[in-house]
Enzyme design. Structure first.
Site, PDB file in Angstrom:
ATOM      1  CE  LYS A 226      -1.994   3.093   1.960  1.00 54.68           C
ATOM      2  NZ  LYS A 226      -1.864   4.537   1.576  1.00 54.68           N
TER       3      LYS A 226
ATOM      4  CD  GLU B 156      12.519   0.501  10.312  1.00 56.87           C
ATOM      5  OE1 GLU B 156      13.012   1.489  10.892  1.00 56.87           O
ATOM      6  OE2 GLU B 156      12.992  -0.638  10.394  1.00 56.87           O
TER       7      GLU B 156
ATOM      8  CD  GLU C 248       9.491  12.613  11.635  1.00 54.89           C
ATOM      9  OE1 GLU C 248       8.368  12.106  11.708  1.00 54.89           O
ATOM     10  OE2 GLU C 248      10.492  11.998  11.233  1.00 54.89           O
TER      11      GLU C 248
HETATM   12  P1  NAP Z   1       2.067   8.492   7.504  1.00 57.62           P
HETATM   13  O1  NAP Z   1       1.075   9.573   7.426  1.00 57.62           O
HETATM   14  O2  NAP Z   1       2.254   7.814   8.807  1.00 57.62           O
HETATM   15  O3  NAP Z   1       1.654   7.439   6.376  1.00 57.62           O
HETATM   16  C1  NAP Z   1       2.417   6.314   6.087  1.00 57.62           C
HETATM   17  C2  NAP Z   1       1.534   5.294   5.413  1.00 57.62           C
HETATM   18  O4  NAP Z   1       0.492   4.880   6.308  1.00 57.62           O
HETATM   19  C3  NAP Z   1       0.826   5.837   4.179  1.00 57.62           C
HETATM   20  O5  NAP Z   1       0.731   4.822   3.214  1.00 57.62           O
HETATM   21  C4  NAP Z   1      -0.522   6.200   4.737  1.00 57.62           C
HETATM   22  O6  NAP Z   1      -1.564   6.290   3.783  1.00 57.62           O
HETATM   23  C5  NAP Z   1      -0.773   5.088   5.714  1.00 57.62           C
HETATM   24  N1  NAP Z   1      -1.746   5.470   6.740  1.00 57.62           N
HETATM   25  C6  NAP Z   1      -2.072   6.708   7.180  1.00 57.62           C
HETATM   26  N2  NAP Z   1      -3.014   6.651   8.130  1.00 57.62           N
HETATM   27  C7  NAP Z   1      -3.317   5.349   8.297  1.00 57.62           C
HETATM   28  C8  NAP Z   1      -4.207   4.650   9.160  1.00 57.62           C
HETATM   29  N3  NAP Z   1      -4.991   5.294  10.038  1.00 57.62           N
HETATM   30  N4  NAP Z   1      -4.257   3.295   9.073  1.00 57.62           N
HETATM   31  C9  NAP Z   1      -3.467   2.634   8.199  1.00 57.62           C
HETATM   32  N5  NAP Z   1      -2.603   3.245   7.358  1.00 57.62           N
HETATM   33  C10 NAP Z   1      -2.514   4.591   7.422  1.00 57.62           C
HETATM   34  O7  NAP Z   1       3.513   8.991   7.073  1.00 57.62           O
HETATM   35  P2  NAP Z   1       3.890   9.895   5.822  1.00 57.62           P
HETATM   36  O8  NAP Z   1       3.360  11.258   6.074  1.00 57.62           O
HETATM   37  O9  NAP Z   1       3.534   9.216   4.575  1.00 57.62           O
HETATM   38  O10 NAP Z   1       5.492   9.884   5.928  1.00 57.62           O
HETATM   39  C11 NAP Z   1       6.177  10.654   6.857  1.00 57.62           C
HETATM   40  C12 NAP Z   1       6.528   9.874   8.104  1.00 57.62           C
HETATM   41  O11 NAP Z   1       7.229   8.684   7.751  1.00 57.62           O
HETATM   42  C13 NAP Z   1       7.457  10.609   9.019  1.00 57.62           C
HETATM   43  O12 NAP Z   1       7.010  10.507  10.349  1.00 57.62           O
HETATM   44  C14 NAP Z   1       8.794   9.896   8.869  1.00 57.62           C
HETATM   45  O13 NAP Z   1       9.657   9.979   9.928  1.00 57.62           O
HETATM   46  C15 NAP Z   1       8.359   8.513   8.615  1.00 57.62           C
HETATM   47  N6  NAP Z   1       9.418   7.751   7.932  1.00 57.62           N
HETATM   48  C16 NAP Z   1      10.148   6.851   8.673  1.00 57.62           C
HETATM   49  C17 NAP Z   1      11.181   6.127   8.083  1.00 57.62           C
HETATM   50  C18 NAP Z   1      11.964   5.117   8.866  1.00 57.62           C
HETATM   51  O14 NAP Z   1      12.533   4.230   8.257  1.00 57.62           O
HETATM   52  N7  NAP Z   1      12.033   5.187  10.174  1.00 57.62           N
HETATM   53  C19 NAP Z   1      11.466   6.324   6.741  1.00 57.62           C
HETATM   54  C20 NAP Z   1      10.718   7.253   6.009  1.00 57.62           C
HETATM   55  C21 NAP Z   1       9.687   7.953   6.637  1.00 57.62           C
HETATM   56  P3  NAP Z   1      -1.954   7.773   3.217  1.00 57.62           P
HETATM   57  O15 NAP Z   1      -0.923   8.104   2.257  1.00 57.62           O
HETATM   58  O16 NAP Z   1      -3.298   7.629   2.598  1.00 57.62           O
HETATM   59  O17 NAP Z   1      -2.006   8.686   4.402  1.00 57.62           O
END
Ligand code: NAP
Ligand code: MG
Length: 485
Positions: A178, A254, A388
């Site tokens: 996804k 992650e 963050e």
């Molecule tokens: P996000 O909002 O947490 O979304 C990540 C994924 O989860 C997306 O595919 C999102 O779909 C899905 N998602 C969102 N809400 C959900 C829910 N309630 N239930 C199930 N799935 C859900 O993160 P992002 O804004 O895409 O990315 C930024 C974040 O990623 C930052 O916090 C960053 O630190 C973290 N990150 C961590 C790493 C690591 O390896 N530690 C690497 C890269 C990024 P949608 O797109 O539809 O919201």
């Protein structure tokens, strides 16, 4: 609207519209224009994808192949990714705004290398025989989990997906990906290339759509054996809850970070440290889980180093991401741009001093751009030091001792990465052992290779991506006792 960019889901070996016919529009943050209509998958689509992945796993069309055969197919897939590098790089940049030079030389290459590396590992990893009592032979073997879901963010769409899918496929699982709603296009293209390379139908599926719908459906599904997530800490916690509410599926997380970049006064390469400090926060527009977002610097060298960082920031002003000279591209979308600007306002209100940037930029009309921004006079209790931001915003925290640097670095809910610059090997050892972080950089930042584990302590996650350790996530461990007669 641009026509022709593929936005359908990939389920059971075929491109397909969502069952409901619903789509979401993908906009390019470069200029705000619509790029493609993407299938918005719902519960029905997730159910079909899980059934198709389960059927593929049950009849062992992938898991049952000889390791050398799975290796051959995944190597072919890696070659195809390389062969389509320009197309994939362009899709990635159009969809989420990162500089085209980075897409081409970093994202696509790292993605191909990840698949190649795990492909090469398949026929070189051995199982174990335990030193059990001599009356028996005790075998310890690894078996694929079965149906594995990967839910990924938009900042490195292909790489984040590859870190999960490559070891999962190598281990023999069937996978459902996804992608983030802002960045589905390369995921769909990768699935098509994987099929062309010989990955059997049902083994690699892509269900684009909203996290709260498709992501949640995967998290709650009773027939998904494991869900592996990269994204925010907030959403990561939802996956733990989904697992508890459904079938206790394995969860790997992650999540976010607020990494401290410590520069001590005995560092003799301050110019290198300054360049690294700028890259650590401005690379990929600061949309990096490992961004060195807190510069923790000794008062005695601060003015000199900050002067050099300001000069580097000047060379990283936002540009059209399609220009090969661009080093700082577009933020992923307008919502995220406004969120980052909200943090810049909060930093000002809480007493931070903007010494660079602080505003939006407009290198391309209609796009989402933020100037590289630097705050001085930050203390570690301000929101810009604790939360963050995921944008090009650096917070400078001044310290007077090594102990104070370590205390501040560790005073965070996160624990993804940290860095220390010093000429004294004893100091480096002491500090790096004291840092509560999954990755510590000494006299460098963002060193990276597929050979090393990656992930965080505390609320930065559970488990590790990359390296052979990643197989721990995508396999079950079985003990088989053979009585010797
Ligand atoms: P996000 O909002 O947490 O979304 C990540 C994924 O989860 C997306 O595919 C999102 O779909 C899905 N998602 C969102 N809400 C959900 C829910 N309630 N239930 C199930 N799935 C859900 O993160 P992002 O804004 O895409 O990315 C930024 C974040 O990623 C930052 O916090 C960053 O630190 C973290 N990150 C961590 C790493 C690591 O390896 N530690 C690497 C890269 C990024 P949608 O797109 O539809 O919201
Ligand atoms: Mg987009």
């Amino acid at each position: 609207m641009a026509r022709g960019i593929e936005g359908r889901a990939f389920i059971g070996g075929k491109l397909t519209d969502s069952a409901s016919g619903d789509v979401l529009t993908s906009y390019s943050p470069i200029d705000g224009r619509p790029l493609a209509e993407v299938a918005s998958c719902g519960v029905a689509d997730v159910n079909i994808a899980v059934d198709s992945a389960r059927a593929a796993f049950q009849d062992r069309r992938w898991a049952g192949l000889d390791p050398s055969e799975r290796k051959r197919v995944l190597l072919t897939f890696a070659e195809k990714i390389e062969h389509h590098c320009e197309e994939l790089a362009l899709l990635e940049t159009l969809d989420m705004g990162k500089p085209i030079t980075d897409s081409l030389h970093c994202d696509v290459r790292a993605t191909a290398r990840t698949f190649r590396w795990y492909a090469e590992a398949i026929d070189k990893v051995y199982d174990e025989i335990a030193p059990a009592p001599t009356s028996a032979l005790a075998l310890i073997t690894r078996e694929p989990l079965g149906v594995v879901a990967a839910v990924v963010p938009w900042n490195f769409p292909m790489i984040m997906a590859a870190w999960k899918i490559a070891p999962a496929l190598a281990a023999g699982n069937s996978v459902i990906l996804k992608p983030a709603e802002q960045s589905s296009l390369t995921a769909i293209r990768l699935a098509v290339l994987a099929a062309e390379a010989g990955i059997p139908a049902g083994v690699f599926n892509v269900v684009p759509g909203y996290g709260t719908v498709a992501g949640k459906a995967l998290g709650l599904h009773m027939d998904v054996d494991g869900v592996f997530f990269t994204g925010s800490t907030e959403v990561g916690k939802h996956f733990l809850e989904y697992s508890g509410r459904s079938n206790m599926k394995k969860v790997g997380l992650e999540c976010g970070g607020k990494s401290a970049h410590i520069i001590l006064s005995d560092c003799s390469v301050l110019d290198e440290a300054a360049r690294a400090a700028a890259e650590a926060i401005f690379f990929n527009q600061g949309e990096m889980c490992t961004a060195g977002s807190r510069l923790v610097i000794d008062r005695r060298i601060k003015d000199q180093v900050v002067g050099m960082i300001l000069a580097h920031a000047d060379t990283m002003q936002p540009m059209d991401p399609l220009d090969p000279a661009c080093r700082l591209g577009a933020m992923v979308d307008e919502t995220h741009t406004e969120r980052v600007m909200g943090y810049i306002d909060a930093g000002r209100r809480e007493g931070g001093l903007v010494i660079k940037g602080g505003g939006r930029a407009n290198p391309v009309d209609g796009g989402c751009y933020i100037e590289p921004t630097i705050f001085d006079n930050v203390n570690n209790s301000m929101r810009i030091a604790r939360e963050e931001i995921f944008g090009p915003v650096l917070s400078i925290i001044t310290i007077d001792s090594v102990e104070e640097a370590v205390r501040i670095a560790n005073d965070s809910p996160y624990g993804l990465a940290a860095a220390v610059w010093s000429d004294n090997v004893n100091t480096i050892h002491t500090v790096s052992r004291s840092l509560r972080a999954g990755v510590v950089y000494a006299n460098c930042y963002d060193a990276d290779d597929i050979t090393v584990p990656f992930g965080g302590y505390r609320q930065s996650g559970i488990g590790r991506d990359k390296s052979l350790h990643a197989f721990d996530k995508y396999t079950e461990m079985k003990t088989t006792w053979l009585q010797i007669r």
